[in-house]
Design an enzyme around this catalytic site. Structure first.
Site, mmCIF file in Angstrom:
data_model
loop_
_atom_site.group_PDB
_atom_site.id
_atom_site.type_symbol
_atom_site.label_atom_id
_atom_site.label_comp_id
_atom_site.label_asym_id
_atom_site.label_seq_id
_atom_site.Cartn_x
_atom_site.Cartn_y
_atom_site.Cartn_z
ATOM 1 N N ARG A 168 79.552 28.000 -34.044
ATOM 2 C CA ARG A 168 80.556 29.213 -33.873
ATOM 3 C C ARG A 168 80.842 29.584 -32.256
ATOM 4 O O ARG A 168 81.071 30.399 -31.945
ATOM 5 C CB ARG A 168 80.209 30.629 -34.619
ATOM 6 C CG ARG A 168 80.521 30.283 -35.962
ATOM 7 C CD ARG A 168 80.690 31.566 -36.623
ATOM 8 N NE ARG A 168 80.736 31.282 -38.179
ATOM 9 C CZ ARG A 168 79.755 31.523 -39.023
ATOM 10 N NH1 ARG A 168 78.630 32.128 -38.466
ATOM 11 N NH2 ARG A 168 79.978 31.248 -40.405
ATOM 12 N N LYS A 216 91.849 26.495 -21.804
ATOM 13 C CA LYS A 216 92.398 25.616 -22.984
ATOM 14 C C LYS A 216 91.460 24.545 -23.355
ATOM 15 O O LYS A 216 91.200 23.586 -22.462
ATOM 16 C CB LYS A 216 93.877 25.010 -22.513
ATOM 17 C CG LYS A 216 95.100 26.044 -22.689
ATOM 18 C CD LYS A 216 96.235 25.486 -22.492
ATOM 19 C CE LYS A 216 97.319 26.450 -22.604
ATOM 20 N NZ LYS A 216 98.812 25.781 -22.411
ATOM 21 N N GLU A 249 100.436 18.133 -11.262
ATOM 22 C CA GLU A 249 100.247 19.484 -11.622
ATOM 23 C C GLU A 249 100.330 20.357 -10.184
ATOM 24 O O GLU A 249 100.744 21.646 -10.386
ATOM 25 C CB GLU A 249 98.781 19.436 -12.348
ATOM 26 C CG GLU A 249 98.974 18.675 -13.543
ATOM 27 C CD GLU A 249 99.729 19.308 -14.769
ATOM 28 O OE1 GLU A 249 100.300 20.244 -14.573
ATOM 29 O OE2 GLU A 249 99.712 18.481 -15.821
ATOM 30 N N LYS A 293 96.779 29.142 -10.344
ATOM 31 C CA LYS A 293 96.672 29.021 -12.017
ATOM 32 C C LYS A 293 96.044 30.373 -12.315
ATOM 33 O O LYS A 293 96.362 31.030 -13.395
ATOM 34 C CB LYS A 293 96.024 27.819 -12.357
ATOM 35 C CG LYS A 293 96.180 27.854 -13.804
ATOM 36 C CD LYS A 293 95.714 26.429 -14.266
ATOM 37 C CE LYS A 293 95.648 26.756 -15.707
ATOM 38 N NZ LYS A 293 95.343 25.362 -16.682
ATOM 39 N N GLU A 327 98.693 32.881 -23.439
ATOM 40 C CA GLU A 327 100.083 32.176 -23.494
ATOM 41 C C GLU A 327 101.077 32.788 -24.389
ATOM 42 O O GLU A 327 101.822 32.218 -25.154
ATOM 43 C CB GLU A 327 99.885 30.487 -23.692
ATOM 44 C CG GLU A 327 101.162 29.841 -23.055
ATOM 45 C CD GLU A 327 100.993 28.204 -23.187
ATOM 46 O OE1 GLU A 327 100.274 27.625 -22.628
ATOM 47 O OE2 GLU A 327 101.808 27.660 -24.061
ATOM 48 N N ARG A 348 102.383 32.569 -18.942
ATOM 49 C CA ARG A 348 101.430 31.411 -18.840
ATOM 50 C C ARG A 348 102.493 30.111 -19.350
ATOM 51 O O ARG A 348 102.201 29.101 -18.877
ATOM 52 C CB ARG A 348 100.293 31.245 -19.797
ATOM 53 C CG ARG A 348 99.526 30.274 -19.516
ATOM 54 C CD ARG A 348 98.030 30.310 -20.184
ATOM 55 N NE ARG A 348 97.022 29.328 -19.884
ATOM 56 C CZ ARG A 348 95.949 28.998 -20.213
ATOM 57 N NH1 ARG A 348 95.266 30.032 -20.516
ATOM 58 N NH2 ARG A 348 95.341 28.041 -19.772
ATOM 59 N N ASN A 350 104.041 25.563 -18.360
ATOM 60 C CA ASN A 350 104.541 24.161 -18.826
ATOM 61 C C ASN A 350 105.593 23.638 -18.197
ATOM 62 O O ASN A 350 106.360 22.716 -18.833
ATOM 63 C CB ASN A 350 104.756 24.665 -20.508
ATOM 64 C CG ASN A 350 103.616 25.125 -21.026
ATOM 65 O OD1 ASN A 350 102.396 24.636 -20.678
ATOM 66 N ND2 ASN A 350 103.691 26.234 -21.800
ATOM 67 N N HIS A 353 106.210 19.791 -18.784
ATOM 68 C CA HIS A 353 105.811 19.381 -19.908
ATOM 69 C C HIS A 353 106.558 19.264 -21.054
ATOM 70 O O HIS A 353 105.890 18.443 -22.093
ATOM 71 C CB HIS A 353 104.523 20.289 -19.878
ATOM 72 C CG HIS A 353 103.539 20.077 -19.072
ATOM 73 N ND1 HIS A 353 103.705 20.614 -17.732
ATOM 74 C CD2 HIS A 353 102.121 19.691 -19.086
ATOM 75 C CE1 HIS A 353 102.686 20.128 -16.992
ATOM 76 N NE2 HIS A 353 101.630 19.600 -17.870
ATOM 77 N N HIS A 390 105.364 15.677 -22.056
ATOM 78 C CA HIS A 390 104.558 15.567 -23.242
ATOM 79 C C HIS A 390 105.143 14.463 -24.308
ATOM 80 O O HIS A 390 104.608 13.619 -24.713
ATOM 81 C CB HIS A 390 104.198 16.864 -23.967
ATOM 82 C CG HIS A 390 102.991 17.545 -23.463
ATOM 83 N ND1 HIS A 390 102.873 18.887 -23.824
ATOM 84 C CD2 HIS A 390 101.864 17.009 -23.020
ATOM 85 C CE1 HIS A 390 101.531 19.067 -23.167
ATOM 86 N NE2 HIS A 390 101.066 17.978 -22.754
ATOM 87 N N HIS A 450 99.018 11.199 -18.025
ATOM 88 C CA HIS A 450 99.595 12.768 -18.160
ATOM 89 C C HIS A 450 100.505 13.022 -16.843
ATOM 90 O O HIS A 450 101.630 13.191 -17.056
ATOM 91 C CB HIS A 450 98.362 13.696 -18.324
ATOM 92 C CG HIS A 450 99.074 14.832 -18.379
ATOM 93 N ND1 HIS A 450 99.751 15.303 -19.576
ATOM 94 C CD2 HIS A 450 98.786 16.146 -17.747
ATOM 95 C CE1 HIS A 450 99.943 16.452 -19.537
ATOM 96 N NE2 HIS A 450 99.511 17.269 -18.505
HETATM 97 N N1 GLY Z 1 97.942 23.433 -18.498
HETATM 98 C C1 GLY Z 1 98.543 24.276 -18.740
HETATM 99 C C2 GLY Z 1 97.925 25.697 -18.983
HETATM 100 O O1 GLY Z 1 96.864 25.729 -18.780
HETATM 101 O O2 GLY Z 1 98.349 26.707 -19.525
#
Ligand code: GLY
Length: 348
Positions: A107, A129, A171, A208, A218, A222, A226, A229, A233, A249
């Site tokens: 956990r 993330k 990025e 960031k 998010e 946040r 993206n 992306h 993506h 990426h």
């Molecule tokens: N890579 C985008 C974020 O961390 O929200």
């Protein structure tokens, strides 16, 4: 979600201080076959002598449940308890997967990120993330879980080939486009290469962190992160299914920056002059990603799978002028396909 981030030559000594605390029962270090060879020798003198090494193969194709299984097996065999710490030494695959594995083991045990690529230093390791790919979809399984701390040693970037460095730069460029027009304008004149990445990493991480602090999970701002992306993506996922055509990426994100800037122009949010500046800068760093016109619909369809969407509506981040991202802008699959056709027609 906020973790302390230490950047510069003091980072690895600070990691040692963290690991030698009595509250840490055992140290596990996760590496891939590249960071084991190129980065571990630099880290080793900062680790306790009885640390246990877990090595996984390098590459996005190993960002899987099977690789997590290996990590969990070793933690279990070594009887790691809940006071153990997992040190993730690597790029985005290692930091995302290691964070995910640590978050689920018993956990949750603490983990620290020691990112070794520009992409992981300015983006993946910051903001909590974690995740793995699943059924061909990027980061389909994952949790938000903040690392105990992030230790960034810019010296690791010397181990990178230029293609990897550029991938991370996408990025950095994204950060300027959504939130810092002045930096975008300075750097488009200076060009992308530099002898000292430290100030760029510091600024990018701070930018960031500011955005993540407002919205750690998010549900709002946040989503600005993206930008590039939605298309990026989709393109990356599509090419991942095409043997021999996989791209990094950041290469996919760079294409996404152009496509989503074009969508911003279509909405009347971005001027043609700004679009031109973005394209010129992007193509001064990145080659054009190759795909044929017939593939655009299949790529655009994949954008529907994006985690940011609500049902059949694709929620995209666009630019309301350079330096000013706007999130939750609904776009259709047909518009995404049109942006890819625009990109495809460009003469880079
Ligand atoms: N890579 C985008 C974020 O961390 O929200």
């Amino acid at each position: 979600m906020d973790s302390s981030v230490i950047i510069g030559p003091e980072a690895l000594p600070a990691l040692a201080e963290f690991l030698y605390r009595p509250a840490v029962s055992r140290v596990f270090v996760l590496v891939d076959s590249n960071t084991s060879r190129l980065c571990l020798p630099l880290l080793e003198k900062h680790l306790p002598t009885n640390y246990h090494l877990i090595e996984i193969p390098a590459g996005e194709e190993y960002k899987t449940l099977a690789t997590c299984d290996t990590v969990w097996c070793q933690l279990t065999e070594q009887r790691a308890d809940r006071h153990a710490v997992l040190v993730n030494l690597g790029g985005g695959v290692v930091t995302d997967l290691g964070g995910f594995a640590a978050a689920l083991y018993k956990r949750g045990i603490r983990f620290v990120q020691v990112p070794t690529t520009l992409l992981a230093q300015v983006d993946a390791s910051v903001g909590g993330k974690t995740g793995i790919d699943f059924q061909g979809y990027k980061n389909q399984l994952g949790v938000f879980q903040a690392p105990a701390a992030v230790f960034i040693e810019p010296g690791f970037l010397q181990t990178l080939d230029p293609r990897q460095l550029k991938s991370g730069y996408a990025e950095v460029l994204k950060h300027w486009l959504i939130a810092d027009a002045a930096a975008f304008n300075v750097h488009r004149r200076l060009g992308w290469l530099t002898d000292d990445w430290t100030p760029i990493i510091r600024e990018s991480v701070a930018l960031k962190q500011r955005i993540v602090a407002q919205d750690p999970l998010e549900s709002g701002p946040r989503k600005l992160l993206n930008f590039g992306h939605t298309v990026g993506h989709a393109l990356e996922s599509y090419l991942l299914t095409q043997p021999g055509r996989e791209i990094l990426h950041g290469e996919a994100v760079a294409a996404g920056l152009v496509c989503e800037s074009w969508l911003s122009v279509q909405r009347g949010l971005l001027s043609a002059e700004e679009m031109d500046k973005i394209e010129t800068f992007v193509f001064s760093v990145f080659d054009k990603v190759a795909f044929v016109g017939l593939e655009t619909d299949a790529i655009a369809d994949l954008a529907l799978q994006d985690k940011k969407n609500a049902g059949a509506i694709i929620n995209c981040t666009l630019l309301n002028g350079i330096g000013n991202g706007v999130f939750d802008q609904p776009v259709t699959v047909a518009e995404i396909a049109e942006s890819l056709r625009y990109y495809h027609r460009l003469q880079a």
